[in-house]
Design a protein around this motif. Sequence first.
Motif, PDB file in Angstrom:
ATOM      1  N   TRP A 129     -47.028 -42.229 -79.300  1.00  0.00           N
ATOM      2  CA  TRP A 129     -47.052 -41.207 -80.096  1.00  0.00           C
ATOM      3  C   TRP A 129     -48.313 -40.447 -80.312  1.00  0.00           C
ATOM      4  O   TRP A 129     -48.473 -39.046 -80.543  1.00  0.00           O
ATOM      5  CB  TRP A 129     -46.660 -41.329 -81.605  1.00  0.00           C
ATOM      6  N   CYS A 151     -36.662 -35.198 -80.766  1.00  0.00           N
ATOM      7  CA  CYS A 151     -36.975 -36.885 -80.908  1.00  0.00           C
ATOM      8  C   CYS A 151     -36.638 -37.396 -79.863  1.00  0.00           C
ATOM      9  O   CYS A 151     -37.462 -38.503 -79.535  1.00  0.00           O
ATOM     10  CB  CYS A 151     -36.406 -36.998 -82.341  1.00  0.00           C
ATOM     11  N   GLN A 199     -39.613 -45.467 -84.256  1.00  0.00           N
ATOM     12  CA  GLN A 199     -40.184 -44.004 -84.352  1.00  0.00           C
ATOM     13  C   GLN A 199     -39.220 -43.262 -84.007  1.00  0.00           C
ATOM     14  O   GLN A 199     -39.161 -41.985 -84.770  1.00  0.00           O
ATOM     15  CB  GLN A 199     -41.490 -43.881 -83.743  1.00  0.00           C
ATOM     16  N   ARG A 200     -38.338 -43.038 -83.037  1.00  0.00           N
ATOM     17  CA  ARG A 200     -37.490 -42.139 -82.575  1.00  0.00           C
ATOM     18  C   ARG A 200     -36.561 -41.979 -83.723  1.00  0.00           C
ATOM     19  O   ARG A 200     -35.987 -40.851 -84.193  1.00  0.00           O
ATOM     20  CB  ARG A 200     -36.842 -42.346 -81.585  1.00  0.00           C
ATOM     21  N   CYS A 236     -37.903 -40.186 -86.752  1.00  0.00           N
ATOM     22  CA  CYS A 236     -38.189 -38.832 -86.293  1.00  0.00           C
ATOM     23  C   CYS A 236     -36.844 -37.950 -86.451  1.00  0.00           C
ATOM     24  O   CYS A 236     -36.678 -36.923 -86.946  1.00  0.00           O
ATOM     25  CB  CYS A 236     -38.643 -38.723 -84.897  1.00  0.00           C
ATOM     26  N   LEU A 273     -42.339 -33.684 -87.880  1.00  0.00           N
ATOM     27  CA  LEU A 273     -42.835 -33.662 -86.498  1.00  0.00           C
ATOM     28  C   LEU A 273     -44.263 -32.695 -86.442  1.00  0.00           C
ATOM     29  O   LEU A 273     -45.100 -33.239 -85.944  1.00  0.00           O
ATOM     30  CB  LEU A 273     -41.613 -32.916 -85.672  1.00  0.00           C
TER      31      LEU A 273
END
Length: 355
Positions: A30, A46, A55-56, A59, A66
Motif C-alpha cells: 500500500w 480497490c 486491506q482490499r 477498502c 482511499l
Amino acid sequence: MERRISGVRHMCTLTLLLVSVCPLCCRASWMWLGVTAAGVPEKLGCANLPLSPRQRELCRRKPFLLPSIQDGARLAISECQSQFRHERWNCSTTGQPTVFGYELTSGTKETAFIYAVMAAGLVHAVTRSCSQGNMTECGCDARLRGGGSAAEGWHWGGCSDHIQYGTWFSRKFIDNAVKNMSTSRGGYTLITMNQHNTEAGRQAIERTMSTDCRCHGVSGSCAVKTCWRTMAAFERVGVYLKERYERSVQVSDRSRKNTRRKEQRRLPVDKHQLIFFNKSPNYCLEDRRRGIAGTRGRRCNRTSTKPDGCNLLCCGRGYNTHVVRNVQRCECKFVWCCFVRCRRCESMNDMHTCK
C-alpha cells in the motif's frame, strides 16, 4: 455479447493502467500509493490496488477513505525523505517497485522508522479529513466538551482532532493478523517488530498533540478560554520519530537461532521506542540486489562535520568540485505605473559531489 466485449475492454484498460503506473505491482504494498499520481487509486478501484486481501476488503467497504490513505502515504514518504535528506540512507524510492525495497524486510533501524512514519502518516491524514468534515463516519472529538476548570476560567470546546478514529483505522488497515505482541521468553519476529513500530508511530501523533485556546471576554480580557486538542504539523511528528530512530533499541529475533547476543535487549521495551534486529549497512556503495543506491554523485557540504559533510557522506572516497553559474532577478524596483523592473544578477558557486 456487446456487453461482454465492453466488460473485457474495461478490464484490459484497468490492467494496462495498473502496469503502466505500478510495474511489478504484485511485489508492491500500500505504500506505493504515496508515489503514484493523484486520482489513480480511485480509477483502478480497490480490487486492482496492491493491497492485502484484508486491506482490499476494508477498502471495498470504505472506498471514501482511499484519498486519505494516499495522502497519508505521501505525507509519510515526503517526511521520511526530509528527515534523512542529508544522510547516507536518504529514504529513496527511485526504482523500487516495493517503494522502499530491501529496507522493508531488513529488520534495521531504517525498517523501524519506515513502519513508524507510515502508520503515523495514515493516522494524521485520516484524522485531518475527519476534522475538516470530509467524512460522515467521523468528525470532531466531542468527548471533552463541557469539561474544564470553572475556577480557572476555561473549558473544553472547539473542534478537537479525533485521533481515535484515525488510530483505529490505521490499526485495521496496516496491522497483520498476529495479535500476540508479547516479548517475554522469546523475543520478536519480524511481524511483531513491525507491529511494535507501527504502534509507536501512532503514539507519536498523540504524544505531539497540543492544547490550543481562544480567549473570550470584554476588550480581549480573556476572562474565559475555550480550549481544544489539535495535532502537531507532521514535520513535528517527523522530528519526534527521528529522535526515536536515533535512540532505537536492538532486540532479539526469535525466528533465528543463536541470536541472543549480550548487546541485544532482553528486557521489555517501552511502547514508544523503536526497535530493530540487525545493524544497518553503511549505505556507501551501490548494491542493486538489496536496493541500496550508494552515495556516489550525492551533493555534500565541504565544511560540515555532520552527516551531510563530504568526509562522512562520501565515505572517505573524496569528492568532485563543480562551479555552478546561477542567474536570478535582483535589485527589483516598482516603476509607475505599473510594472516591476529587475536586473539579472549572476553568481558562481562551488558544488561538491561524492566520487
